[in-house]
Design an enzyme around this catalytic site. Structure first.
Site, PDB file in Angstrom:
ATOM      1  CE  LYS A  67      41.051  22.054  52.465  1.00 28.53           C
ATOM      2  NZ  LYS A  67      40.837  20.601  52.598  1.00 28.53           N
ATOM      3  N   GLY A 102      29.812   9.613  59.466  1.00 27.10           N
ATOM      4  CA  GLY A 102      29.292   8.684  60.473  1.00 27.10           C
ATOM      5  C   GLY A 102      28.236   7.733  59.938  1.00 27.10           C
TER       6      GLY A 102
HETATM    7  P1  NAD Z   1      28.381  16.469  58.526  1.00 29.46           P
HETATM    8  O1  NAD Z   1      28.079  17.882  58.736  1.00 29.46           O
HETATM    9  O2  NAD Z   1      27.683  15.704  57.453  1.00 29.46           O
HETATM   10  O3  NAD Z   1      28.109  15.651  59.887  1.00 29.46           O
HETATM   11  C1  NAD Z   1      28.598  16.021  61.131  1.00 29.46           C
HETATM   12  C2  NAD Z   1      27.823  15.275  62.214  1.00 29.46           C
HETATM   13  O4  NAD Z   1      28.383  15.597  63.477  1.00 29.46           O
HETATM   14  C3  NAD Z   1      26.360  15.638  62.311  1.00 29.46           C
HETATM   15  O5  NAD Z   1      25.625  14.457  62.562  1.00 29.46           O
HETATM   16  C4  NAD Z   1      26.287  16.567  63.512  1.00 29.46           C
HETATM   17  O6  NAD Z   1      25.021  16.519  64.153  1.00 29.46           O
HETATM   18  C5  NAD Z   1      27.348  15.955  64.367  1.00 29.46           C
HETATM   19  N1  NAD Z   1      27.877  16.842  65.395  1.00 29.46           N
HETATM   20  C6  NAD Z   1      28.171  18.154  65.340  1.00 29.46           C
HETATM   21  N2  NAD Z   1      28.644  18.588  66.510  1.00 29.46           N
HETATM   22  C7  NAD Z   1      28.658  17.510  67.326  1.00 29.46           C
HETATM   23  C8  NAD Z   1      29.056  17.307  68.655  1.00 29.46           C
HETATM   24  N3  NAD Z   1      29.509  18.304  69.400  1.00 29.46           N
HETATM   25  N4  NAD Z   1      28.960  16.058  69.151  1.00 29.46           N
HETATM   26  C9  NAD Z   1      28.491  15.047  68.412  1.00 29.46           C
HETATM   27  N5  NAD Z   1      28.108  15.182  67.148  1.00 29.46           N
HETATM   28  C10 NAD Z   1      28.187  16.401  66.617  1.00 29.46           C
HETATM   29  O7  NAD Z   1      29.959  16.379  58.347  1.00 29.46           O
HETATM   30  P2  NAD Z   1      30.825  15.206  57.700  1.00 29.46           P
HETATM   31  O8  NAD Z   1      31.021  15.486  56.270  1.00 29.46           O
HETATM   32  O9  NAD Z   1      30.304  13.896  58.138  1.00 29.46           O
HETATM   33  O10 NAD Z   1      32.226  15.474  58.398  1.00 29.46           O
HETATM   34  C11 NAD Z   1      32.519  15.062  59.713  1.00 29.46           C
HETATM   35  C12 NAD Z   1      34.012  15.173  59.952  1.00 29.46           C
HETATM   36  O11 NAD Z   1      34.718  14.417  58.980  1.00 29.46           O
HETATM   37  C13 NAD Z   1      34.608  16.572  59.878  1.00 29.46           C
HETATM   38  O12 NAD Z   1      35.682  16.639  60.795  1.00 29.46           O
HETATM   39  C14 NAD Z   1      35.159  16.630  58.465  1.00 29.46           C
HETATM   40  O13 NAD Z   1      36.202  17.570  58.338  1.00 29.46           O
HETATM   41  C15 NAD Z   1      35.659  15.219  58.313  1.00 29.46           C
HETATM   42  N6  NAD Z   1      35.838  14.814  56.922  1.00 29.46           N
HETATM   43  C16 NAD Z   1      34.770  14.701  56.083  1.00 29.46           C
HETATM   44  C17 NAD Z   1      34.970  14.304  54.774  1.00 29.46           C
HETATM   45  C18 NAD Z   1      33.829  14.109  53.826  1.00 29.46           C
HETATM   46  O14 NAD Z   1      34.072  13.711  52.688  1.00 29.46           O
HETATM   47  N7  NAD Z   1      32.591  14.331  54.242  1.00 29.46           N
HETATM   48  C19 NAD Z   1      36.277  14.055  54.306  1.00 29.46           C
HETATM   49  C20 NAD Z   1      37.353  14.177  55.187  1.00 29.46           C
HETATM   50  C21 NAD Z   1      37.111  14.564  56.492  1.00 29.46           C
END
Ligand code: NAD
Length: 417
Positions: free
Chosen positions: A103, A221
């Site tokens: 990382k 999501g």
């Molecule tokens: P993103 O920024 O695209 O989306 C995050 C979403 O969460 C947004 O819709 C935002 O409005 C919402 N949000 C923020 N705070 C909030 C709250 N308090 N309550 C409800 N909703 C809230 O991020 P992402 O890429 O979808 O990542 C989301 C999670 O998944 C993170 O924990 C990230 O580490 C994890 N993750 C993502 C990936 C990836 O490939 N994108 C891979 C592994 C893990």
């Protein structure tokens, strides 16, 4: 000690205990193989020079080259990077990929930098770590506030350092034009949805008609919702940071995606039965909960009100340790983040293989391979959990144990221990 490191050490300890091993193995795996700290000077637009700090932590490479993202964040620390590199070792091992864990991080607020300053920072950082990365040694990828463009700069800088050799496999998550895959964007959410489907089939025979609430409507999501509905689930609640919407008859996910794309807030969806807060969403009477936003949202404060029987962690760390212990004791199945959001790193592996074979894979085939891999990883983890613990411990502990066991096996075979 940072929370990330505490968590990483806590679960390593649990895994070691589960496997009946001792202090020796724990200490062997606790520390990273190497952490490099570099100075990154950047000439700013106003002519001044700012110096940033960056790290790359290489935790373990018994199973293959180190692999894991690089994040840009004002709060990133060396400790956090070490913890996350350890977690990548287990995640890659659980996904049965020929990778170890790594990382990286740069302490910077990227929003304060102009595009040309960000490019310079990225190039200078990669040049500073160029001696310790490579397609067969350590393969970075995007993470928080880094993206395909960042990877394009890294790749280009690496080619320059290597006398013009075009080594595409040095990073994954590249733009399609430079050897990346279009399926990368859907992979994590797709894998989360697939984990939910497979778990539902194990628990109830089918996903058909099961009710789902999804917290967080970003990259993870949105694609989780899209595929869950395609596979027969009924999405009754969705939320983002603006709040949530609920409809017991099932929401129109295609419409919600359009609203989010055009108006940026899922709460501007018209025609839902009612609005729900993010807190209420988690306590709805649904079959499946998919927290896909931020960490620690299911905790000691609300664990007693959770009604879902299956929780699939799209986000990293949405369920605290105390809540997991309590809910698992009540028979709730929690598919851990390490498994449920492994789709991204699996597609990274497909990209890397494709780069090394000269770029022949079709996008449909990449998705097919992700589906096959995710399914076998899920089934292997579930079987190990049932066989070794009769589901008496949270699935996360079994997943960690299986991952740690594979790394130790590789270390033994290589004669390191
Ligand atoms: P993103 O920024 O695209 O989306 C995050 C979403 O969460 C947004 O819709 C935002 O409005 C919402 N949000 C923020 N705070 C909030 C709250 N308090 N309550 C409800 N909703 C809230 O991020 P992402 O890429 O979808 O990542 C989301 C999670 O998944 C993170 O924990 C990230 O580490 C994890 N993750 C993502 C990936 C990836 O490939 N994108 C891979 C592994 C893990």
């Amino acid at each position: 000690m940072s929370k990330a490191l505490q968590q990483a050490e806590f679960f390593l300890k649990k895994a070691i205990d589960f496997l009946g091993l001792g202090e020796q193995e724990y200490h062997l795996l606790r520390q990273p193989d190497r952490v490099i700290e570099v100075k990154i000077p950047v000439r700013m637009r106003d002519g001044s020079i700012r110096v940033f700090t960056g790290w790359r932590s290489q935790h373990n490479n018994a199973l293959g080259p180190y692999k894991g993202g690089i994040r840009y964040h004002p709060d990133v620390t060396k400790e956090e990077v070490i913890a996350l590199s350890m977690i990548m070792t287990w995640k890659n091992s659980l996904a049965d990929l020929p990778y170890g864990g790594g990382k990286g991080g740069v302490r910077v607020n990227p929003k304060e930098l102009a595009p040309e300053e960000l490019e310079q920072l990225s190039r200078n950082f990669f040049r500073a770590i160029a001696r310790v990365v490579g397609p067969d040694f350590d393969i970075p990828a995007p993470d928080v506030y880094t993206n395909p463009q960042t990877m394009a700069w890294y790749f280009d800088e690496y080619s320059k350092v290597n006398q013009g050799e075009q080594l595409f496999g040095v990073v994954t998550g590249k733009p399609k034009r430079l050897g990346g895959l279009e399926t990368r964007i859907i992979s994590t959410g797709y894998g989360t949805a697939l984990s939910a489907k497979l778990a539902a089939e194990k628990l109830w025979g089918s996903l058909e008609g099961k009710t789902v609430a999804i917290q967080g409507f970003g990259n993870v999501g949105q694609y989780a919702a899209k595929y869950l509905v395609e596979w027969g689930a009924r999405i009754v609640a969705l939320s983002d940071s603006s709040g949530g919407i609920y409809d017991s008859r099932g929401l129109d996910v295609a419409k919600a995606l359009e609203v989010k794309r055009e108006k940026r807030k899922v709460t501007l969806y018209e025609g839902a039965e009612r609005m729900v807060s993010n807190e209420e969403l988690l306590e709805l009477d649904v079959d499946i909960l998919v927290p896909s936003a931020i960490e620690d949202v299911i905790n000691e404060g609300n664990m007693k009100n959770i009604k879902a029987k299956l929780i699939v962690e799209g986000a990293n760390g949405p369920v605290t340790n105390a809540a997991e212990e309590y809910l698992s004791g009540r028979g709730v199945v929690i598919v851990p983040d390490m498994l449920a959001n492994a789709g991204g790193v699996i597609t990274s592996h497909i990209e890397w293989v494709n780069n090394r074979m000269g770029g022949w894979i079709k996008e449909e085939e990449a998705l097919q391979r992700l589906t096959e891999k995710m399914t076998s990883v899920f089934n292997n983890t579930w079987e190990f959990w049932e066989k070794e613990s009769q589901r008496k411990v949270p699935m996360r502990i079994a997943a960690y144990a299986l991952a740690v066991k594979r790394v130790l096996d590789a270390m033994r075979l290589r004669g390191w221990i």
